[in-house]
Design a protein around this motif. Structure first.
Motif, mmCIF file in Angstrom:
data_model
loop_
_atom_site.group_PDB
_atom_site.id
_atom_site.type_symbol
_atom_site.label_atom_id
_atom_site.label_comp_id
_atom_site.label_asym_id
_atom_site.label_seq_id
_atom_site.Cartn_x
_atom_site.Cartn_y
_atom_site.Cartn_z
ATOM 1 N N ALA A 1 0.874 -1.442 -0.140
ATOM 2 C CA ALA A 1 0.361 0.130 -0.361
ATOM 3 C C ALA A 1 0.996 1.609 -0.011
ATOM 4 O O ALA A 1 0.359 2.233 -0.317
ATOM 5 N N LYS B 1 0.965 -2.642 7.320
ATOM 6 C CA LYS B 1 0.172 -2.869 8.462
ATOM 7 C C LYS B 1 -0.424 -1.452 8.214
ATOM 8 O O LYS B 1 -1.654 -1.189 9.472
ATOM 9 N N GLY C 1 1.242 4.589 4.599
ATOM 10 C CA GLY C 1 0.019 3.058 3.218
ATOM 11 C C GLY C 1 -1.130 3.338 3.132
ATOM 12 O O GLY C 1 -1.401 4.284 4.121
ATOM 13 N N ASP D 1 1.613 -7.452 10.272
ATOM 14 C CA ASP D 1 2.788 -6.428 10.054
ATOM 15 C C ASP D 1 3.616 -7.237 9.715
ATOM 16 O O ASP D 1 3.270 -9.093 10.427
ATOM 17 N N THR E 1 10.492 -2.319 12.842
ATOM 18 C CA THR E 1 10.164 -2.731 11.395
ATOM 19 C C THR E 1 11.390 -3.620 10.503
ATOM 20 O O THR E 1 11.191 -4.649 9.365
ATOM 21 N N VAL F 1 13.301 -5.788 -1.380
ATOM 22 C CA VAL F 1 14.123 -4.824 -1.437
ATOM 23 C C VAL F 1 14.372 -3.973 -0.619
ATOM 24 O O VAL F 1 14.146 -3.525 0.587
ATOM 25 N N CYS G 1 18.381 -0.408 -4.920
ATOM 26 C CA CYS G 1 17.830 1.078 -6.440
ATOM 27 C C CYS G 1 18.223 1.665 -5.833
ATOM 28 O O CYS G 1 18.297 2.251 -4.093
HETATM 29 P P1 NAD Z 1 7.058 4.270 1.406
HETATM 30 O O1 NAD Z 1 7.104 3.944 2.837
HETATM 31 O O2 NAD Z 1 5.940 4.337 0.640
HETATM 32 O O3 NAD Z 1 6.025 2.637 1.781
HETATM 33 C C1 NAD Z 1 5.827 1.265 3.151
HETATM 34 C C2 NAD Z 1 5.185 0.251 2.684
HETATM 35 O O4 NAD Z 1 5.472 -0.420 4.362
HETATM 36 C C3 NAD Z 1 3.694 1.120 3.754
HETATM 37 O O5 NAD Z 1 2.388 1.128 2.790
HETATM 38 C C4 NAD Z 1 3.451 0.953 5.121
HETATM 39 O O6 NAD Z 1 2.263 0.788 5.750
HETATM 40 C C5 NAD Z 1 4.375 -1.297 5.205
HETATM 41 N N1 NAD Z 1 4.895 -1.139 6.346
HETATM 42 C C6 NAD Z 1 5.812 -0.193 7.263
HETATM 43 N N2 NAD Z 1 5.956 -1.271 8.325
HETATM 44 C C7 NAD Z 1 5.515 -2.470 7.760
HETATM 45 C C8 NAD Z 1 5.112 -3.571 8.583
HETATM 46 N N3 NAD Z 1 5.618 -3.303 9.775
HETATM 47 N N4 NAD Z 1 4.525 -4.666 8.109
HETATM 48 C C9 NAD Z 1 3.667 -4.215 6.840
HETATM 49 N N5 NAD Z 1 4.064 -3.632 6.173
HETATM 50 C C10 NAD Z 1 4.411 -2.212 7.036
HETATM 51 O O7 NAD Z 1 8.087 3.417 0.740
HETATM 52 P P2 NAD Z 1 8.698 2.847 0.030
HETATM 53 O O8 NAD Z 1 9.163 4.433 -0.780
HETATM 54 O O9 NAD Z 1 7.036 2.235 -1.351
HETATM 55 O O10 NAD Z 1 9.812 2.119 -0.626
HETATM 56 C C11 NAD Z 1 9.301 0.457 -0.412
HETATM 57 C C12 NAD Z 1 10.882 -0.107 -0.430
HETATM 58 O O11 NAD Z 1 11.430 0.185 -1.152
HETATM 59 C C13 NAD Z 1 11.501 -0.450 1.024
HETATM 60 O O12 NAD Z 1 11.648 -1.405 1.623
HETATM 61 C C14 NAD Z 1 12.733 1.188 0.804
HETATM 62 O O13 NAD Z 1 13.584 1.003 2.092
HETATM 63 C C15 NAD Z 1 12.675 0.914 -0.377
HETATM 64 N N6 NAD Z 1 13.494 1.870 -1.821
HETATM 65 C C16 NAD Z 1 12.804 2.960 -1.217
HETATM 66 C C17 NAD Z 1 13.190 3.693 -1.849
HETATM 67 C C18 NAD Z 1 12.701 4.619 -2.931
HETATM 68 O O14 NAD Z 1 13.106 5.798 -3.132
HETATM 69 N N7 NAD Z 1 10.920 6.087 -2.077
HETATM 70 C C19 NAD Z 1 14.575 4.133 -2.966
HETATM 71 C C20 NAD Z 1 15.293 2.826 -2.202
HETATM 72 C C21 NAD Z 1 14.125 1.517 -1.911
#
Ligand code: NAD
Ligand code: TYD
Length: 356
Positions: free
Chosen positions: A9, A33, A38, A58, A99, A131, A186
């Motif tokens: 989400a 979560k 999310g 979670d 987390t 990821v 990434c």
């Molecule tokens: P985001 O913060 O937009 O989304 C994270 C999601 O994880 C949310 O929907 C949240 O509700 C959920 N979440 C958080 N804690 C949780 C838990 N304990 N159990 C279940 N769900 C949980 O993050 P994003 O930008 O979509 O990033 C996704 C992944 O990619 C992450 O692992 C991040 O480290 C990695 N990443 C992101 C970027 C970026 O530029 N956004 C770059 C490199 C890596």
């Protein structure tokens, strides 16, 4: 066949699920979560789609994960779930440890037991894809070659340290228990549905709201920018053809200083949604106090995934940022919904003391 996506989400996870179901018919289970990041609105287009199911929970809840694995028998788990914002990790690292490290550990424990109980053909097909981020490699000196997969981990923020720790666990589960794990590191993603705490959506949303565009320090910190659907395509490719135990760096070949990013957004908004007073949005740029421990430069060498798996980004920065700005201009209701009271509290916490 089914895949289990965690954190679906959030920004990248929701783009991944939408793109996945456009590209394939294989069902997706989404476990999230629903923290502040999310947003089920991101997936509103999938309501009623029999290939998609959502469960709130979670990644650290072993009972729930065990039940989901048992019931849905996924052939892959893709772990996006994380606390993902560096500035929030500076204000409160506890959730990041919980987390990103403990949660990933609990998820791995469930997946290890699930994998061990599979028959040979199930085990041969199964994948756990983690990821990760280029931030685990630390800050790159000017002129140094971009991060290759062999670069040592030197994380500098609580966020990147927690992500690095999670990846050490993933690596150990591959090495010790034979879990067929893949890691993707990434660069900075951008595109639709990104929560406006991160640079690009924050600048778009603040500009449109007539608020200041807060540039940390001198604005010359460099990031590599990757359009989110290119990232999603790369993950699908790694899932299909990546070698278990391997890491693949994914980047956009778009190294740019933050100020260039902000100016690109200003230019697009001046063109697409001119201010009513006829002035440029550039007048809203404000240099504010820097982030503590701010990494100066990240750059990704995506040569391995190109050579081994034939993936290349489809978008240039010019095409991707235009699509992104247009998406935000077309979705005022989405913006209004995420700029809730809790979001206002965050802005106050992170920006109130930064005036220079
Ligand atoms: P985001 O913060 O937009 O989304 C994270 C999601 O994880 C949310 O929907 C949240 O509700 C959920 N979440 C958080 N804690 C949780 C838990 N304990 N159990 C279940 N769900 C949980 O993050 P994003 O930008 O979509 O990033 C996704 C992944 O990619 C992450 O692992 C991040 O480290 C990695 N990443 C992101 C970027 C970026 O530029 N956004 C770059 C490199 C890596
Ligand atoms: P961000 O989007 O938070 O991603 P990350 O820290 O994971 O790279 O920030 C990208 C860059 O933009 C980073 O160098 C910090 C900078 N930045 C600002 O200058 N102002 C801001 O208000 C934000 C959120 C980020």
């Amino acid at each position: 066949m089914t895949i289990l996506v965690t954190g679906g989400a959030g920004f990248i996870g929701s783009n991944f699920i939408i793109d996945w179901l456009e590209a394939r018919d294989e069902p997706v289970i989404n476990l999230d979560k629903l923290t502040y990041a999310g947003n089920l609105e991101n997936l509103a287009g999938l309501r009623g789609d029999p290939r998609y199911a959502f469960f709130q929970g979670d990644i650290g809840d072993r009972g729930l994960i065990e039940r989901l694995l048992e019931k849905h028998q996924p052939r892959a788990v893709i772990n996006f779930a994380a606390e993902s914002h560096v500035d929030r990790s500076i204000h409160g690292p506890g959730d990041f440890v919980q987390t990103n490290i403990v949660g990933t550990f609990n998820l791995l424990e469930c997946v290890r037991a699930y994998f061990a109980a599979m028959d040979d053909s199930g085990r041969a097909a199964f994948r756990f894809l983690h990821v990760l981020t280029d931030e685990v490699y630390g800050s790159l000196p000017a002129g140094a070659p971009a991060f290759a997969e062999t670069h040592r981990y030197e994380p500098n923020s609580p966020y990147s340290a927690s992500k690095a720790a999670s990846d050490h666990l993933v690596r150990a589960y591959h090495h010790t228990y034979g879990l067929p794990a893949l890691t993707t590191n990434c660069s900075n993603n951008y595109g639709p549905y990104q929560f406006p705490e991160k640079l690009i959506p924050l600048m778009i949303v603040n500009a449109l709201a007539g608020e200041r565009l807060p540039v940390y320090g001198d604005g010359m910190q460099i990031r590599d920018w990757l359009y989110v659907s290119d990232h999603c395509a790369a993950i699908r490719r790694v899932l299909d053809a990546g070698r278990p135990g391997e890491t693949y760096n994914i980047g956009g070949w778009n190294e740019k200083p933050n100020l260039d990013i902000v100016r690109a957004i200003v230019g697009l908004l001046d063109e697409l949604r001119p201010r009513s007073d006829g002035k440029s949005y550039g007048g809203q740029i404000a240099y504010v106090a820097d982030r503590p421990g701010h990494d100066r430069r990240y750059a990704i060498d995506a040569g391995k995934i190109e050579r081994e798996l034939g993936w290349r980004p489809a978008e240039t920065f010019t095409s991707g940022i235009r699509k992104t700005v247009l998406w935000y201009l077309d979705h005022p209701d989405w913006i209004a919904n995420v700029r809730s009271g809790a979001y206002r509290d965050w802005l106050e916490k992170n920006y109130a003391d930064r005036s220079r």
